[in-house]
Design an enzyme around this catalytic site. Sequence first.
Site, PDB file in Angstrom:
ATOM      1  N   TYR A  38      -4.057  10.784  -5.483  1.00  8.86           N
ATOM      2  CA  TYR A  38      -5.406  11.061  -4.957  1.00  8.86           C
ATOM      3  C   TYR A  38      -5.392  11.722  -3.588  1.00  8.86           C
ATOM      4  O   TYR A  38      -6.308  12.460  -3.247  1.00  8.86           O
ATOM      5  CB  TYR A  38      -6.221   9.760  -4.871  1.00  8.86           C
ATOM      6  CG  TYR A  38      -7.025   9.544  -6.100  1.00  8.86           C
ATOM      7  CD1 TYR A  38      -8.355   9.976  -6.169  1.00  8.86           C
ATOM      8  CD2 TYR A  38      -6.459   8.974  -7.221  1.00  8.86           C
ATOM      9  CE1 TYR A  38      -9.078   9.827  -7.325  1.00  8.86           C
ATOM     10  CE2 TYR A  38      -7.177   8.824  -8.389  1.00  8.86           C
ATOM     11  CZ  TYR A  38      -8.493   9.255  -8.430  1.00  8.86           C
ATOM     12  OH  TYR A  38      -9.213   9.116  -9.577  1.00  8.86           O
ATOM     13  N   ASP A 151      -3.247  -3.052  -6.018  1.00  8.18           N
ATOM     14  CA  ASP A 151      -2.113  -2.120  -5.978  1.00  8.18           C
ATOM     15  C   ASP A 151      -1.039  -2.633  -5.005  1.00  8.18           C
ATOM     16  O   ASP A 151      -0.502  -1.864  -4.207  1.00  8.18           O
ATOM     17  CB  ASP A 151      -2.619  -0.727  -5.560  1.00  8.18           C
ATOM     18  CG  ASP A 151      -1.682   0.388  -5.997  1.00  8.18           C
ATOM     19  OD1 ASP A 151      -0.794   0.145  -6.847  1.00  8.18           O
ATOM     20  OD2 ASP A 151      -1.822   1.513  -5.481  1.00  8.18           O
TER      21      ASP A 151
HETATM   22  N1  LIG Z   1      -1.929   3.921   7.786  1.00  4.78           N
HETATM   23  C1  LIG Z   1      -0.703   4.359   7.515  1.00  4.78           C
HETATM   24  N2  LIG Z   1       0.260   4.304   8.459  1.00  4.78           N
HETATM   25  C2  LIG Z   1       1.511   4.752   8.207  1.00  4.78           C
HETATM   26  N3  LIG Z   1       1.895   5.281   7.027  1.00  4.78           N
HETATM   27  C3  LIG Z   1       0.986   5.357   6.060  1.00  4.78           C
HETATM   28  C4  LIG Z   1      -0.365   4.908   6.239  1.00  4.78           C
HETATM   29  N4  LIG Z   1      -1.055   5.103   5.090  1.00  4.78           N
HETATM   30  C5  LIG Z   1      -0.188   5.662   4.235  1.00  4.78           C
HETATM   31  N5  LIG Z   1       1.034   5.820   4.798  1.00  4.78           N
HETATM   32  C6  LIG Z   1       2.234   6.422   4.177  1.00  4.78           C
HETATM   33  O1  LIG Z   1       1.854   7.667   3.632  1.00  4.78           O
HETATM   34  C7  LIG Z   1       2.432   7.870   2.368  1.00  4.78           C
HETATM   35  C8  LIG Z   1       1.351   8.124   1.309  1.00  4.78           C
HETATM   36  O2  LIG Z   1       0.470   7.054   1.362  1.00  4.78           O
HETATM   37  P1  LIG Z   1      -0.707   6.561   0.423  1.00  4.78           P
HETATM   38  O3  LIG Z   1      -0.409   5.151   0.075  1.00  4.78           O
HETATM   39  O4  LIG Z   1      -1.965   6.808   1.098  1.00  4.78           O
HETATM   40  O5  LIG Z   1      -0.636   7.457  -0.769  1.00  4.78           O
HETATM   41  P2  LIG Z   1      -0.109   7.245  -2.217  1.00  4.78           P
HETATM   42  O6  LIG Z   1      -0.033   5.826  -2.638  1.00  4.78           O
HETATM   43  O7  LIG Z   1       1.144   8.019  -2.286  1.00  4.78           O
HETATM   44  O8  LIG Z   1      -1.270   7.980  -2.874  1.00  4.78           O
HETATM   45  P3  LIG Z   1      -2.532   7.707  -3.749  1.00  4.78           P
HETATM   46  O9  LIG Z   1      -3.243   6.486  -3.224  1.00  4.78           O
HETATM   47  O10 LIG Z   1      -3.250   8.974  -3.507  1.00  4.78           O
HETATM   48  O11 LIG Z   1      -1.999   7.570  -5.139  1.00  4.78           O
HETATM   49  C9  LIG Z   1       3.296   6.657   2.099  1.00  4.78           C
HETATM   50  O12 LIG Z   1       4.630   6.953   2.490  1.00  4.78           O
HETATM   51  C10 LIG Z   1       2.734   5.605   3.009  1.00  4.78           C
HETATM   52  O13 LIG Z   1       3.715   4.687   3.418  1.00  4.78           O
END
Ligand SMILES: Nc1ncnc2c1ncn2[C@@H]1O[C@H](COP(=O)(O)OP(=O)(O)OP(=O)(O)O)[C@@H](O)[C@H]1O
Length: 270
Positions: A38, A151
Site C-alpha cells: 500500500y 498485522d
Molecule cells: N515510523 C517508522 N519509523 C521507522 N521505520 C519505519 C516506520 N514505519 C515504517 N518503517 C519502516 O519502513 C518500511 C516499510 O514500512 P511499512 O510497514 O509502512 O510498509 P509495509 O508493511 O512494507 O507496507 P504496507 O503496509 O504498504 O503493506 C519497513 O522497513 C519499516 O520497518
Amino acid sequence: MATIKEKLLRFLYDRPLKSGSRVGANYEIWHVLGMGSYGITYTAEDKMTGKLCAIKQLRPTKAKTVSGIRSFQREAELMRAVSGSGFPELYDVIEQDGSYFLVMEYVDGRTFEDLIFEDGRIFSEVDTMDVLDELCTLVSVLHTQGIYHRDLRIPNILDVGGRLKIIDFGLACYQDDDPEDEDPRYPEKQVMRAVSPSSDFYHMGHFALFLLYSGFEPSQKKERTWEEELSVSQEFKKVLRKMLQIDSPYTEVHQVINDLRELKIMVKKR
Ligand SMILES: Nc1ncnc2c1ncn2[C@@H]1O[C@H](COP(=O)(O)OP(=O)(O)OP(=O)(O)O)[C@@H](O)[C@H]1O
C-alpha cells in the site's frame, strides 16, 4: 495477489520520490525505507525543527482508487486514536496534488525480522516469553481502546533499546467494524483478518514461533511440526496452541498475560 497488469502499473507509476523532494511546506525526503503493497515509506527531515521523521506515502496507483484513499484515511484515523509510547506518534496528514502522506515519528530501532535474519539473534524460551509479555502489554493498550492491529508480524515490531514499538496500522480496525469478505477457500486468512482479539493472538503466536525458531538447528531431513521440532516446555506449547487457535482460544489479552507470567515464574525456577 497482484496480477501481472497490476505489477506493471506499479512499476510504471509507483516510483518513489527522489531525495530532496518536498512534502507539504516543511518536510524534505531523505531516502526510501521500504515499499509495501500500500505504501512507500521514507525517512524525512522536518525543516522547521530539524527533526527526523518517517513519511508513508500511499502508492500512486492506490491513490487513484476509492478503496486506496479510504484505507489511507483509516490508517490516519487509527494512528491518531492510538496513544502511548509503544506506537509511533502521527505528526501530520498531507494531501498534495493527488498524493497522500502520513508523517510520523521515526522509530529508531531494529525490527524482529532484522534481529533474527540480519543480526543472527537467538531467542530462548524465556527470552520469547519476556518479549511476548511486553508485546501483550502493548496489545492490551490497543484492545482497551477497541482497536485490533491484525498485522503483528516480525517486520512490524521493533526493539528500541530494549523496549518494543508496534508500527504499521494499515490493516488495523475498530472492534465494531464490519468484517471484510474473505475468500472461504482460505480459512487462515479469515482467522488473520477476524475483527476480534483472536486475530492479534494468532499473529502473536506466529511471532513467537519465529523467535523460537531462531535457535533451531535442523537435525533431520524430514520436516516435522513445530511442536515436534522446538524444544520448549509443554506448558508454553499449551499457551501457543491457544494463541494459534489449535486449542480452545484465548478471548482476551489478560488471559495470555496471566498464563505467561505464571509460566515465567515456573520456568525460571527450574
Ligand atoms: N515510523 C517508522 N519509523 C521507522 N521505520 C519505519 C516506520 N514505519 C515504517 N518503517 C519502516 O519502513 C518500511 C516499510 O514500512 P511499512 O510497514 O509502512 O510498509 P509495509 O508493511 O512494507 O507496507 P504496507 O503496509 O504498504 O503493506 C519497513 O522497513 C519499516 O520497518
